[in-house]
Design a protein around this motif. Structure first.
Motif, short mmCIF file in Angstrom:
data_model
loop_
_atom_site.label_atom_id
_atom_site.label_comp_id
_atom_site.label_asym_id
_atom_site.label_seq_id
_atom_site.Cartn_x
_atom_site.Cartn_y
_atom_site.Cartn_z
N ASP A 1 -54.77 15.57 4.65
CA ASP A 1 -54.39 17.08 4.50
C ASP A 1 -54.90 17.61 3.05
O ASP A 1 -54.97 18.69 2.80
N GLY A 2 -53.35 16.72 2.75
CA GLY A 2 -53.54 17.26 1.22
C GLY A 2 -53.97 17.68 0.47
O GLY A 2 -54.18 18.43 -0.41
N GLU A 3 -55.35 16.72 -0.21
CA GLU A 3 -56.24 17.02 -0.53
C GLU A 3 -56.97 17.65 -0.33
O GLU A 3 -57.59 18.56 -1.30
N LEU A 4 -57.17 17.58 1.06
CA LEU A 4 -58.20 19.34 0.96
C LEU A 4 -57.63 20.30 1.08
O LEU A 4 -58.75 21.22 -0.03
N GLU A 5 -56.69 21.09 1.15
CA GLU A 5 -55.91 22.17 0.64
C GLU A 5 -55.41 22.36 -0.90
O GLU A 5 -56.66 23.03 -1.46
N GLU A 6 -55.93 20.91 -1.59
CA GLU A 6 -55.63 20.89 -2.50
C GLU A 6 -56.79 21.64 -3.62
O GLU A 6 -57.20 22.13 -4.86
N HIS A 7 -57.75 20.76 -2.87
CA HIS A 7 -59.26 20.62 -3.26
C HIS A 7 -60.22 22.31 -3.25
O HIS A 7 -61.58 22.24 -3.56
N PHE A 8 -59.73 22.64 -1.97
CA PHE A 8 -61.12 23.21 -1.06
C PHE A 8 -60.04 24.95 0.17
O PHE A 8 -58.90 24.34 0.34
N GLU A 9 -60.81 25.96 0.09
CA GLU A 9 -60.26 27.07 0.77
C GLU A 9 -60.33 26.05 2.27
O GLU A 9 -61.66 25.30 2.66
N ARG A 10 -59.63 26.31 3.31
CA ARG A 10 -59.91 25.87 4.67
C ARG A 10 -59.93 27.05 5.30
O ARG A 10 -59.97 27.76 5.96
N PHE A 11 -61.33 26.69 6.31
CA PHE A 11 -61.21 28.07 7.87
C PHE A 11 -61.44 26.67 8.59
O PHE A 11 -61.78 26.27 8.72
N TYR A 12 -61.25 27.51 10.00
CA TYR A 12 -60.85 27.01 11.40
C TYR A 12 -60.69 27.44 12.70
O TYR A 12 -60.62 28.73 12.79
N LYS A 13 -61.56 27.00 13.05
CA LYS A 13 -61.90 27.78 13.88
C LYS A 13 -61.79 27.27 15.71
O LYS A 13 -62.56 25.78 15.81
N GLU A 14 -61.58 27.27 17.07
CA GLU A 14 -62.04 26.85 18.59
C GLU A 14 -62.74 27.57 19.24
O GLU A 14 -62.81 28.41 18.84
N SER A 15 -63.26 26.15 19.82
CA SER A 15 -64.01 27.16 20.83
C SER A 15 -64.34 26.65 22.32
O SER A 15 -63.78 25.24 22.63
N GLY A 16 -65.14 26.66 23.26
CA GLY A 16 -65.26 26.01 24.36
C GLY A 16 -66.45 24.95 23.60
O GLY A 16 -65.70 23.66 25.08
N GLU A 17 -66.35 24.96 22.67
CA GLU A 17 -67.48 23.34 22.93
C GLU A 17 -67.23 23.07 21.67
O GLU A 17 -67.77 22.37 21.50
N GLY A 18 -65.90 23.06 20.79
CA GLY A 18 -65.52 22.44 20.40
C GLY A 18 -64.74 22.87 18.73
O GLY A 18 -64.13 23.94 19.20
N TRP A 19 -64.28 22.01 18.28
CA TRP A 19 -63.94 22.49 17.00
C TRP A 19 -64.19 22.83 15.67
O TRP A 19 -65.48 22.04 15.40
N THR A 20 -64.54 23.94 14.77
CA THR A 20 -65.25 23.45 13.26
C THR A 20 -64.31 23.52 12.68
O THR A 20 -63.09 24.75 12.51
N LEU A 21 -64.39 22.81 11.18
CA LEU A 21 -63.53 23.12 9.66
C LEU A 21 -64.97 23.45 8.72
O LEU A 21 -65.25 22.55 8.73
N GLY A 22 -64.31 24.58 8.50
CA GLY A 22 -64.69 25.16 7.01
C GLY A 22 -64.11 24.73 5.55
O GLY A 22 -63.02 25.19 5.98
N LEU A 23 -65.31 24.37 4.69
CA LEU A 23 -64.40 24.10 3.07
C LEU A 23 -65.37 24.78 2.40
O LEU A 23 -66.74 24.40 2.34
N ARG A 24 -64.13 25.81 1.52
CA ARG A 24 -64.74 25.74 0.77
C ARG A 24 -64.51 25.53 -0.88
O ARG A 24 -62.88 25.71 -0.80
N PRO A 25 -64.62 24.97 -2.40
CA PRO A 25 -64.59 24.48 -3.52
C PRO A 25 -63.75 25.74 -3.60
O PRO A 25 -64.15 26.70 -3.54
#
Length: 224
Positions: free
Chosen positions: A141-165
């Motif tokens: 998680d620390g590396e993801l946060e350092e290099h990417f903007e993180r987006f996250y959403k949950e729904s009945g179909e599951g979860w989605t993680l978005g990453l933008r540099p």
């Protein structure tokens, strides 16, 4: 693992061609930034803990690489294992057998009974690919946060993680990444490149039988 420093070398990804429900989840996730939202931060941390708690992870993958110069995608498939020590094994079975081993630092290729070390300087895109995939399954998680903007959403179909540099170097090669799954399992990864080519990876679980060496690939006993 020093995985994120190689992400800018990945030459893969774009969203068109992703199946309907996954495309909708990808589009909507970028309206849900993790920064500034304690509930999303908490849920994303719970997801990371769930992924890491599985111990050894094994399954089957199918990869579709879409190039603008080709009318049909390049497809490959095989099996993978991430063991509890963080060693990653990626066995391509089709269209031709070749195996890779990655321990976070060294990448080894095994083909036709011969093994050789793939150095990052010699093949940065290949090294970066395995650095990213193994890091993703370990949810560093620390590396993801350092290099990417993180987006996250949950729904009945599951979860989605978005990453933008976050930096220009990464953005020149990679527009965004979208990871979808359910529970502690990653089901699909889409990596987006500004140039228009894209790669979609699908993962399938569980894998009840052991991952076997494929076809003519003869495993070197020294390779984990």
């Amino acid at each position: 693992m020093r995985a994120l420093c190689w992400y800018g070398l990945l030459l893969i990804g774009l969203l068109p061609g992703v199946s309907g429900w996954a495309a909708e989840r990808a589009e909507s996730v970028f309206s849900h930034p993790v920064a500034g939202s304690e509930p999303r931060q908490s849920r994303l941390q719970a997801l990371a803990d769930s992924v890491r708690s599985q111990g050894e992870i094994r399954g089957r993958f199918v990869q579709y690489k879409h190039l603008s110069v080709l009318s049909r995608p390049i497809e490959s498939e095989g099996r993978f294992v991430l063991d509890e020590q963080g060693r990653f094994r990626w066995d391509i079975q089709a269209p031709f057998p070749v195996a890779y081993r990655f321990d976070g630092e060294e990448l080894t290729r095994v083909q036709k009974g011969q093994s050789n070390v793939v150095h990052a300087a010699d093949d940065p895109s290949l090294y970066g690919f395995f650095a990213f995939i193994s890091s993703l399954f370990q949810q560093t998680d620390g590396e993801l946060e350092e290099h990417f903007e993180r987006f996250y959403k949950e729904s009945g179909e599951g979860w989605t993680l978005g990453l933008r540099p976050r930096n220009d170097r990464l953005r020149r090669a990679l527009s965004q990444l979208v990871v979808t799954g359910q529970g502690g399992e990653i089901e699909q990864v889409v990596l987006t490149e500004p140039g228009g080519d894209y790669t979609r990876l699908q993962f399938f679980y569980p894998e009840s039988e052991a991952v076997e060496d494929s076809g003519a690939v003869e495993m070197d006993p020294a390779v984990p």
